[in-house]
Design a protein around this motif. Structure first.
Motif, PDB file in Angstrom:
ATOM      1  N   PHE A  82       8.641  12.392  -1.410  1.00 20.89           N
ATOM      2  CA  PHE A  82       9.663  11.360  -1.209  1.00 20.89           C
ATOM      3  C   PHE A  82       9.365  10.176  -2.112  1.00 20.89           C
ATOM      4  N   GLN A  83      10.334   9.783  -2.914  1.00 19.71           N
ATOM      5  CA  GLN A  83      10.165   8.664  -3.841  1.00 19.71           C
ATOM      6  C   GLN A  83      11.329   7.695  -3.668  1.00 19.71           C
ATOM      7  N   ASP A  84      11.040   6.526  -3.148  1.00 21.08           N
ATOM      8  CA  ASP A  84      12.045   5.486  -2.973  1.00 21.08           C
ATOM      9  C   ASP A  84      11.383   4.165  -3.367  1.00 21.08           C
ATOM     10  N   GLU A  85      11.944   3.498  -4.358  1.00 22.89           N
ATOM     11  CA  GLU A  85      11.315   2.280  -4.886  1.00 22.89           C
ATOM     12  C   GLU A  85      11.126   1.203  -3.824  1.00 22.89           C
ATOM     13  N   GLU A  86      12.091   1.044  -2.939  1.00 26.03           N
ATOM     14  CA  GLU A  86      11.974   0.016  -1.898  1.00 26.03           C
ATOM     15  C   GLU A  86      10.835   0.347  -0.930  1.00 26.03           C
ATOM     16  N   ILE A  87      10.717   1.609  -0.551  1.00 27.87           N
ATOM     17  CA  ILE A  87       9.635   2.022   0.349  1.00 27.87           C
ATOM     18  C   ILE A  87       8.283   1.881  -0.349  1.00 27.87           C
ATOM     19  N   ILE A  88       8.224   2.227  -1.621  1.00 31.88           N
ATOM     20  CA  ILE A  88       6.975   2.088  -2.372  1.00 31.88           C
ATOM     21  C   ILE A  88       6.547   0.619  -2.419  1.00 31.88           C
ATOM     22  N   ARG A  89       7.499  -0.279  -2.672  1.00 31.95           N
ATOM     23  CA  ARG A  89       7.171  -1.712  -2.688  1.00 31.95           C
ATOM     24  C   ARG A  89       6.703  -2.185  -1.311  1.00 31.95           C
ATOM     25  N   SER A  90       7.392  -1.751  -0.264  1.00 29.68           N
ATOM     26  CA  SER A  90       6.994  -2.133   1.095  1.00 29.68           C
ATOM     27  C   SER A  90       5.627  -1.556   1.455  1.00 29.68           C
ATOM     28  N   PHE A  91       5.359  -0.346   1.000  1.00 22.49           N
ATOM     29  CA  PHE A  91       4.056   0.284   1.221  1.00 22.49           C
ATOM     30  C   PHE A  91       2.947  -0.552   0.582  1.00 22.49           C
ATOM     31  N   GLN A  92       3.148  -0.980  -0.644  1.00 20.08           N
ATOM     32  CA  GLN A  92       2.162  -1.817  -1.329  1.00 20.08           C
ATOM     33  C   GLN A  92       1.984  -3.159  -0.618  1.00 20.08           C
ATOM     34  N   LYS A  93       3.087  -3.742  -0.162  1.00 20.60           N
ATOM     35  CA  LYS A  93       3.007  -5.004   0.580  1.00 20.60           C
ATOM     36  C   LYS A  93       2.247  -4.808   1.893  1.00 20.60           C
ATOM     37  N   ALA A  94       2.479  -3.660   2.549  1.00 20.48           N
ATOM     38  CA  ALA A  94       1.798  -3.372   3.815  1.00 20.48           C
ATOM     39  C   ALA A  94       0.289  -3.248   3.611  1.00 20.48           C
ATOM     40  N   LEU A  95      -0.115  -2.549   2.549  1.00 20.62           N
ATOM     41  CA  LEU A  95      -1.543  -2.437   2.259  1.00 20.62           C
ATOM     42  C   LEU A  95      -2.156  -3.811   1.999  1.00 20.62           C
ATOM     43  N   THR A  96      -1.465  -4.637   1.236  1.00 20.30           N
ATOM     44  CA  THR A  96      -1.951  -5.985   0.935  1.00 20.30           C
ATOM     45  C   THR A  96      -2.026  -6.820   2.208  1.00 20.30           C
ATOM     46  N   TRP A  97      -0.986  -6.737   3.038  1.00 20.76           N
ATOM     47  CA  TRP A  97      -0.967  -7.477   4.301  1.00 20.76           C
ATOM     48  C   TRP A  97      -2.165  -7.075   5.161  1.00 20.76           C
ATOM     49  N   PHE A  98      -2.375  -5.762   5.276  1.00 21.38           N
ATOM     50  CA  PHE A  98      -3.457  -5.277   6.132  1.00 21.38           C
ATOM     51  C   PHE A  98      -4.810  -5.726   5.596  1.00 21.38           C
ATOM     52  N   ARG A  99      -5.012  -5.605   4.293  1.00 20.25           N
ATOM     53  CA  ARG A  99      -6.278  -5.999   3.663  1.00 20.25           C
ATOM     54  C   ARG A  99      -6.552  -7.489   3.872  1.00 20.25           C
ATOM     55  N   LYS A 100      -5.494  -8.303   3.819  1.00 20.39           N
ATOM     56  CA  LYS A 100      -5.644  -9.751   3.982  1.00 20.39           C
ATOM     57  C   LYS A 100      -5.851 -10.147   5.451  1.00 20.39           C
ATOM     58  N   ASN A 101      -5.104  -9.527   6.356  1.00 16.38           N
ATOM     59  CA  ASN A 101      -5.108  -9.938   7.756  1.00 16.38           C
ATOM     60  C   ASN A 101      -6.246  -9.347   8.585  1.00 16.38           C
ATOM     61  N   ASN A 102      -6.739  -8.183   8.174  1.00 13.68           N
ATOM     62  CA  ASN A 102      -7.873  -7.604   8.901  1.00 13.68           C
ATOM     63  C   ASN A 102      -8.660  -6.716   7.931  1.00 13.68           C
ATOM     64  N   PRO A 103      -9.425  -7.338   7.034  1.00 11.46           N
ATOM     65  CA  PRO A 103     -10.151  -6.558   6.029  1.00 11.46           C
ATOM     66  C   PRO A 103     -11.134  -5.553   6.633  1.00 11.46           C
ATOM     67  N   GLU A 104     -11.734  -5.898   7.755  1.00 11.23           N
ATOM     68  CA  GLU A 104     -12.685  -4.980   8.379  1.00 11.23           C
ATOM     69  C   GLU A 104     -11.988  -3.693   8.827  1.00 11.23           C
ATOM     70  N   ALA A 105     -10.858  -3.828   9.498  1.00  9.35           N
ATOM     71  CA  ALA A 105     -10.096  -2.647   9.924  1.00  9.35           C
ATOM     72  C   ALA A 105      -9.567  -1.888   8.716  1.00  9.35           C
TER      73      ALA A 105
END
Length: 87
Positions: A58-81
């Protein structure tokens, strides 16, 4: 491990399901677990669901961008997890 209890805000770009309760999540490869807040679990499930869709081609540019934002959000908000569950 327990999630650090610092205030978190749901990002504006996130339009996935928002859970009311958190839960413990286990990394299937390492066996390590981490207790996530409801917000962290919502973002985590979005990341994992997106990854599964990508694995099936599955390739959708909007989902790919949101996926990258989600990884960044998670890394920033709870780096240990992030390092226990996603790295």
């Amino acid at each position: 491990m327990k999630s650090k209890m610092k205030p978190q805000q749901m990002p504006d770009w996130f339009d996935g399901m928002i859970y009311e309760e958190g839960q413990e999540v286990t990394n299937p490869y390492s066996g390590q677990s981490y207790e996530l807040t409801a917000m962290e679990l919502s973002i985590y499930d979005f990341i994992m669901g997106s990854q599964a869709a990508f694995d099936f081609g599955f390739q959708d540019e909007e989902i790919i961008r949101s996926f990258q934002k989600a990884l960044t959000w998670f890394r920033k908000n709870n780096p240990e997890a992030y390092y226990v569950l996603l790295d």
